[in-house]
Motif scaffolding. Sequence first.
Motif, PDB file in Angstrom:
ATOM      1  N   ALA A  58       8.181   9.431 -32.680  1.00 35.55           N
ATOM      2  CA  ALA A  58       7.569   9.291 -31.360  1.00 35.55           C
ATOM      3  C   ALA A  58       8.015   7.994 -30.678  1.00 35.55           C
ATOM      4  N   THR A  59       7.868   7.979 -29.370  1.00 40.92           N
ATOM      5  CA  THR A  59       7.936   6.752 -28.577  1.00 40.92           C
ATOM      6  C   THR A  59       6.518   6.455 -28.115  1.00 40.92           C
ATOM      7  N   VAL A  60       6.013   5.269 -28.430  1.00 39.51           N
ATOM      8  CA  VAL A  60       4.640   4.926 -28.070  1.00 39.51           C
ATOM      9  C   VAL A  60       4.644   3.671 -27.208  1.00 39.51           C
ATOM     10  N   PRO A  61       3.712   3.555 -26.290  1.00 40.52           N
ATOM     11  CA  PRO A  61       3.662   2.358 -25.453  1.00 40.52           C
ATOM     12  C   PRO A  61       3.239   1.135 -26.259  1.00 40.52           C
ATOM     13  N   TYR A  62       3.759  -0.007 -25.870  1.00 42.11           N
ATOM     14  CA  TYR A  62       3.264  -1.265 -26.439  1.00 42.11           C
ATOM     15  C   TYR A  62       1.773  -1.327 -26.135  1.00 42.11           C
ATOM     16  N   PRO A  63       0.936  -1.554 -27.148  1.00 34.74           N
ATOM     17  CA  PRO A  63      -0.507  -1.360 -26.950  1.00 34.74           C
ATOM     18  C   PRO A  63      -1.152  -2.461 -26.112  1.00 34.74           C
ATOM     19  N   PRO A  78       7.419   0.907 -23.093  1.00 29.05           N
ATOM     20  CA  PRO A  78       6.934  -0.167 -22.215  1.00 29.05           C
ATOM     21  C   PRO A  78       5.473  -0.493 -22.498  1.00 29.05           C
ATOM     22  N   ARG A  79       5.063  -1.670 -22.095  1.00 31.78           N
ATOM     23  CA  ARG A  79       3.695  -2.108 -22.313  1.00 31.78           C
ATOM     24  C   ARG A  79       2.712  -1.159 -21.642  1.00 31.78           C
ATOM     25  N   HIS A  80       1.633  -0.871 -22.331  1.00 31.89           N
ATOM     26  CA  HIS A  80       0.585   0.003 -21.817  1.00 31.89           C
ATOM     27  C   HIS A  80      -0.117  -0.679 -20.663  1.00 31.89           C
ATOM     28  N   GLU A  81      -0.150  -0.032 -19.535  1.00 29.53           N
ATOM     29  CA  GLU A  81      -0.821  -0.606 -18.353  1.00 29.53           C
ATOM     30  C   GLU A  81      -2.181   0.038 -18.149  1.00 29.53           C
ATOM     31  N   THR A 116      -2.799  -7.129 -26.730  1.00 29.87           N
ATOM     32  CA  THR A 116      -2.082  -7.910 -27.735  1.00 29.87           C
ATOM     33  C   THR A 116      -0.766  -8.436 -27.185  1.00 29.87           C
ATOM     34  N   THR A 117      -0.336  -9.543 -27.750  1.00 30.46           N
ATOM     35  CA  THR A 117       1.020 -10.050 -27.511  1.00 30.46           C
ATOM     36  C   THR A 117       1.747 -10.241 -28.837  1.00 30.46           C
ATOM     37  N   ASP A 118       1.185  -9.669 -29.912  1.00 35.10           N
ATOM     38  CA  ASP A 118       1.749  -9.858 -31.257  1.00 35.10           C
ATOM     39  C   ASP A 118       1.600  -8.550 -32.041  1.00 35.10           C
ATOM     40  N   TYR A 119       2.404  -7.561 -31.673  1.00 35.04           N
ATOM     41  CA  TYR A 119       2.351  -6.200 -32.203  1.00 35.04           C
ATOM     42  C   TYR A 119       3.303  -6.112 -33.390  1.00 35.04           C
TER      43      TYR A 119
END
Length: 233
Positions: A66-71, A230-233, A74-77
């Motif tokens: 899968a491709t999942v959004p950056y959650p 991309p980061r989750h908005e 957090t800034t440290d995934y």
Amino acid sequence: MSAALLFPAPAWPTLPVAGGRRVPVARIFCVGRNYAAHAAEMGTEVDRETPFWFTKSPHAVIESGATVPYPPGTTDYHHEIELVAVLERGGFQVPVEQANDLIFGYAAGLDMTRRDLQLAARAKGRPWDIGKDFEDSAVIGPIVPASRIGHPVRGAIVLRVNRAVRQQADMADLAWKVPELIAHLSTLYRLQPGDVIMTGTPAGVGPVQPGDSLEGEVEGVGRVSLVVGPRHE
């Protein structure tokens, strides 16, 4: 007559079995600090008296590839590669020597972690839930039946990020072996078919960023992959 549901019940998550069929996921139990080198890099030690457990919700499960959004939040995934065991039988107070009888099969998995939130909670003596249990945080590859591969006790476990090795160890380095984990867990819960056990990660955990490609492998078991979107908005 039972009352009608106010809104539709969520679909129960399932995982693919190599070669066909699917397994419903009941619960996800995760072991912390189960490789000494990883415990050390996190500033702790392996718990030698009993395994250290935390959980993820079944709806944290997402399939390999899968491709999942950056959650959010957090800034440290972080990535954590793991051997995963999936049960086909339930049990309570199971002896160690009978624990393997409960296992349907094994898979490679990723315990994705919001490390900054986990460590902030740990510093305050709070549960790790928001650091560990969130959408798409339990990435699991195809399950290979134990009837086909046996019960792995050694072999390489490796994670690459953008083709560069980040984590590499041997399953023989697990402080608590899979039968020991099942036996202990069965003193705390009545285990069920479909329960998933993520057995812990070796040293080398670290951050990932949008666009990164993760590829993990557990020797003799299988592979798992993930792309960070991309980061989750």
